[in-house]
Design a protein around this motif. Structure first.
Motif, PDB file in Angstrom:
ATOM      1  N   MET A 481       9.143  34.156  19.614  1.00 54.11           N
ATOM      2  CA  MET A 481      10.273  33.592  18.875  1.00 54.11           C
ATOM      3  C   MET A 481      11.410  33.079  19.750  1.00 54.11           C
ATOM      4  N   ALA A 482      11.398  33.397  21.043  1.00 63.55           N
ATOM      5  CA  ALA A 482      12.488  32.940  21.903  1.00 63.55           C
ATOM      6  C   ALA A 482      12.474  31.417  22.043  1.00 63.55           C
ATOM      7  N   ASP A 483      13.638  30.850  22.325  1.00 60.15           N
ATOM      8  CA  ASP A 483      13.725  29.423  22.629  1.00 60.15           C
ATOM      9  C   ASP A 483      14.360  29.250  23.997  1.00 60.15           C
ATOM     10  N   GLU A 484      14.703  28.032  24.342  1.00 55.16           N
ATOM     11  CA  GLU A 484      15.235  27.774  25.673  1.00 55.16           C
ATOM     12  C   GLU A 484      16.616  28.394  25.894  1.00 55.16           C
ATOM     13  N   LYS A 485      17.274  28.815  24.809  1.00 51.36           N
ATOM     14  CA  LYS A 485      18.609  29.403  24.939  1.00 51.36           C
ATOM     15  C   LYS A 485      18.578  30.920  25.091  1.00 51.36           C
ATOM     16  N   GLY A 486      17.513  31.548  24.564  1.00 55.11           N
ATOM     17  CA  GLY A 486      17.464  32.998  24.655  1.00 55.11           C
ATOM     18  C   GLY A 486      16.593  33.608  23.577  1.00 55.11           C
ATOM     19  N   PRO A 537      35.328  31.426  25.715  1.00 54.69           N
ATOM     20  CA  PRO A 537      34.422  31.082  24.608  1.00 54.69           C
ATOM     21  C   PRO A 537      33.049  30.641  25.091  1.00 54.69           C
ATOM     22  N   GLY A 538      33.004  29.908  26.208  1.00 57.96           N
ATOM     23  CA  GLY A 538      31.717  29.443  26.716  1.00 57.96           C
ATOM     24  C   GLY A 538      30.784  30.593  27.065  1.00 57.96           C
ATOM     25  N   VAL A 539      31.322  31.607  27.718  1.00 54.76           N
ATOM     26  CA  VAL A 539      30.516  32.779  28.082  1.00 54.76           C
ATOM     27  C   VAL A 539      30.087  33.528  26.826  1.00 54.76           C
ATOM     28  N   LYS A 540      30.984  33.643  25.863  1.00 51.01           N
ATOM     29  CA  LYS A 540      30.639  34.323  24.609  1.00 51.01           C
ATOM     30  C   LYS A 540      29.499  33.599  23.887  1.00 51.01           C
ATOM     31  N   PHE A 541      29.566  32.271  23.864  1.00 46.05           N
ATOM     32  CA  PHE A 541      28.507  31.500  23.209  1.00 46.05           C
ATOM     33  C   PHE A 541      27.173  31.698  23.936  1.00 46.05           C
ATOM     34  N   LYS A 542      27.200  31.680  25.276  1.00 48.13           N
ATOM     35  CA  LYS A 542      25.975  31.884  26.047  1.00 48.13           C
ATOM     36  C   LYS A 542      25.385  33.262  25.768  1.00 48.13           C
ATOM     37  N   ASP A 543      26.245  34.265  25.709  1.00 48.24           N
ATOM     38  CA  ASP A 543      25.773  35.624  25.430  1.00 48.24           C
ATOM     39  C   ASP A 543      25.195  35.732  24.021  1.00 48.24           C
ATOM     40  N   ALA A 544      25.853  35.086  23.070  1.00 55.58           N
ATOM     41  CA  ALA A 544      25.367  35.140  21.691  1.00 55.58           C
ATOM     42  C   ALA A 544      23.967  34.521  21.590  1.00 55.58           C
ATOM     43  N   GLU A 545      23.777  33.397  22.294  1.00 52.27           N
ATOM     44  CA  GLU A 545      22.458  32.754  22.272  1.00 52.27           C
ATOM     45  C   GLU A 545      21.418  33.622  22.974  1.00 52.27           C
ATOM     46  N   LEU A 546      21.809  34.243  24.077  1.00 53.40           N
ATOM     47  CA  LEU A 546      20.880  35.078  24.839  1.00 53.40           C
ATOM     48  C   LEU A 546      20.493  36.334  24.075  1.00 53.40           C
ATOM     49  N   LEU A 547      21.462  36.982  23.434  1.00 51.42           N
ATOM     50  CA  LEU A 547      21.213  38.257  22.745  1.00 51.42           C
ATOM     51  C   LEU A 547      20.356  38.087  21.501  1.00 51.42           C
ATOM     52  N   GLY A 548      20.485  36.963  20.801  1.00 49.87           N
ATOM     53  CA  GLY A 548      19.517  36.613  19.782  1.00 49.87           C
ATOM     54  C   GLY A 548      19.707  37.171  18.386  1.00 49.87           C
ATOM     55  N   MET A 549      20.950  37.556  17.982  1.00 49.44           N
ATOM     56  CA  MET A 549      21.124  37.971  16.592  1.00 49.44           C
ATOM     57  C   MET A 549      20.825  36.777  15.681  1.00 49.44           C
TER      58      MET A 549
END
Length: 592
Positions: A481-486, A537-549
């Motif tokens: 289910m992962a994609d290129e973002k996380g 915000p940029g780091v938060k967005f990257k983390d949100a994509e990586l963590l995968g909720m």
């Protein structure tokens, strides 16, 4: 419930770990779900443990629904039970063996058939107690020679193993089908794309056997599917379509030829066609040659004198257009240990001429010869003449040599006939996530389980064995289910239902995000709240994509106009919501 990222035990990484080979391994480490302790051994950090426990809950719910009862055995087990079934030796180097301070032998449980059988024997005596199905979700240990792919193939892993006990074969079939249905519901709930394949039973023993394989390009298992039916099988379980035997009478005598520099099948075919050799009036192909692979096979146990069995040379014959598939070979000879003959073996056995080994030389020197099922009586072959630069043309099975037996060892090729007679086979890759066996009475007989039947006579119950790789499922979901973002977790196992991100330094936006998180929690959703004050915000967005909720709510620029942004990680869609009605909208989307 709200979990604040400012308090969460979490460290995300921007770079892939050096030892990671597959996407799931890279992402689970980068997202802070797991951490390596030793080769094949991993710690579960808080987010990873939440996913693992949710997977366990899905498995447990379906097991309970079919009437299975959960218990827990120790992982540290005494040697005696495994000696009773012979598996102390059969498991070979894969078993973790250890001694206590009194020099008594123990092992770390790789699987628990012996324990389940023993407890049923000790507790039950009458047919009135049956049927019974017991299961556990527990750590297992196998000393993998090459642990790889993170938690997909480790030395310590978590498994659900269940065992059914029935008084007759009809009851076993019913228990088997109950488990089969439960497994389908489990994997469907988890959103896994999978195939149900015929399989071998391996060291477990037993008869009927099916394997559940998650479709994955990185999978270690090859399986096949028919183009014209629902037939599917692990490649190890594929049965060769056997051609008809041919009449021996009237076939020309075998002839030896000088074949310079023809140690490979390709070179041999070129020689034959260059010399005008034909097969049934046509040019020679690789499939007309017979490849003789020399192996060493070591049977478990001891000889008549009590010494450990020594490796025995064994010849494996396959058509020259196919390689020997070591997994198929090992499955066919299990529990014996198989390895290719070494240069030293060739040196110590002068009748073995590398590149020119033939079945006649093997047979005349007392070497067991096992042939592919296509090597039928009356079939004619070009093969080694047991002398350098020499081959035999027209060696006929049943006239010039006879195999000692037949074996499924040749690789399966795309386009081979489907064993059910419908269509041809296509190849795919998968990851084993579940396996169900009809064990029969192998273990209950070994432990002499005697139960009084309804006629007052002693009877031996029959068993089924059913396993699911629970920790492996976490990696499989990530892999598929992962994609290129996380990562992208389905709602059934996601650590949190919704991830709220503050992307605005305005105090009012911060208070609104806090209130939104509280309202979502009050509505019954589990919330991960990124309240980190000094993170961009940029780091938060990257983390949100990586963590995968599955759902990410961003309180950012649009809040000045009463809007928040909802990002759906599963679909990739972004929706603008009114702040005042956001909770209701998110609940509706979650339910959908």
């Amino acid at each position: 419930m709200i979990t604040r990222m400012s308090h969460l035990f979490l460290r995300t990484l921007r770079d892939d770990p050096a030892d990671a080979e597959v996407p799931s391994h890279k992402l689970l480490v980068r997202a802070g779900y797991i951490r390596r302790v030793a080769p094949g051994v991993y710690s579960w950090l808080p987010l990873g443990l939440k996913v693992l426990r949710r997977v366990e809950d899905v498995v447990r719910q379906e097991m309970n629904a079919i009437g299975a009862q959960e218990l827990a055995f120790p992982a540290l087990l005494p040697r005696e039970a495994y000696e009773t079934t012979g598996r102390w030796e059969e498991y070979g180097d894969a078993l973790f063996r250890l001694k206590d301070r009194k020099n008594a032998d123990y092992l770390l449980g790789p699987t628990h058939e012996e324990m389940f059988t023993s407890v049923v024997k000790s507790e039950f005596t009458s047919y009135k107690d049956f049927p019974v199905t017991l299961y556990q979700i527990q750590n297992k240990y196998r000393d993998e020679e090459r642990p790889r792919a993170g938690i997909l193939r480790g030395r310590e892993f978590i498994m659900k193993d269940s065992y059914s006990f029935n008084m007759n074969d009809e009851g076993l079939e019913e228990s088997y089908q109950l488990h089969r249905g439960a497994y389908q519901r489990i994997f469907n709930t988890l959103g896994i794309e999978y195939a149900i394949c015929y399989a071998t039973s391996g060291a477990m023993g037993g008869s009927a056997s099916e394997e559940f394989l998650a479709i994955a390009d990185n999978g270690e298992d090859t399986f096949v599917r028919s183009t014209e039916s629902d037939y599917a099988a692990n490649v190890e379980a594929v049965e060769t379509t056997v051609p008809d035997a041919r009449p021996i009478e009237g076939q020309p005598e075998a002839q030896e030829y000088e074949t310079p520099d023809s140690e490979t099948i390709a070179a041999l075919v070129d020689w034959a066609n260059g010399e005008g050799v034909t097969i049934d009036g046509r040019a020679v192909e690789a499939a007309d040659t017979l490849k003789c692979i020399v192996t060493k096979v070591t049977e478990p146990g001891t000889d008549e004198d009590g010494n450990e069995n020594q490796p025995q040379l064994t010849g494996i014959l396959v058509p020259g257009n196919r390689e020997v598939d070591m997994k198929r070979l090992e499955a066919s000879l299990e529990p014996a240990i198989v390895e290719l003959a070494s240069d030293e073996d060739f040196k110590n056995n002068p009748f073995l001429v590398k590149g020119y080994v033939g079945p006649r030389g093997l047979k005349s020197n007392g070497v067991r010869v096992l042939a592919d099922p296509r090597v039928v009586e009356g079939s004619s072959w070009i093969t080694g003449a047991d002398a350098k630069n020499r081959h035999v043309v027209g060696l006929v099975v049943g006239r010039d040599f006879t195999p000692d037996g037949y074996i499924e060892a040749a690789e399966v090729l795309e386009g081979d006939p489907s064993p059910d007679g419908k269509g041809t086979l296509t190849l795919a890759r998968g990851i084993e996530i579940g396996h169900i066996f009809q064990l029969g009475r192998k273990y209950t007989e070994a432990f002499d389980v005697q139960i009084l039947d309804e006629n007052g006579k002693r009877a031996v119950p029959t068993m089924g064995s059913y396993g699911i790789g629970v920790s492996r499922l976490v990696a499989v979901i990530a892999e598929q289910m992962a994609d290129e973002k996380g990562l992208r977790w389905p709602l059934s196992v996601a650590p949190f239902d919704v991830h709220v991100v503050i992307a605005n330094k305005d105090a009012a936006a911060g208070e609104a995000a806090q209130q939104l998180a509280e309202d979502l929690s009050a509505a019954g959703l589990e919330v991960l709240f990124d309240d980190r004050p000094k993170v961009s915000p940029g780091v938060k967005f990257k983390d949100a994509e990586l963590l995968g909720m599955p759902l990410v709510v961003v309180v950012g620029r649009g809040f000045a106009d009463g809007k928040v942004e909802l990002r759906n990680r599963l679909t990739g869609e972004t929706t603008e919501l009114d702040y005042v009605s956001a909770v209701g909208s998110i609940k509706t989307i979650r339910e959908q």
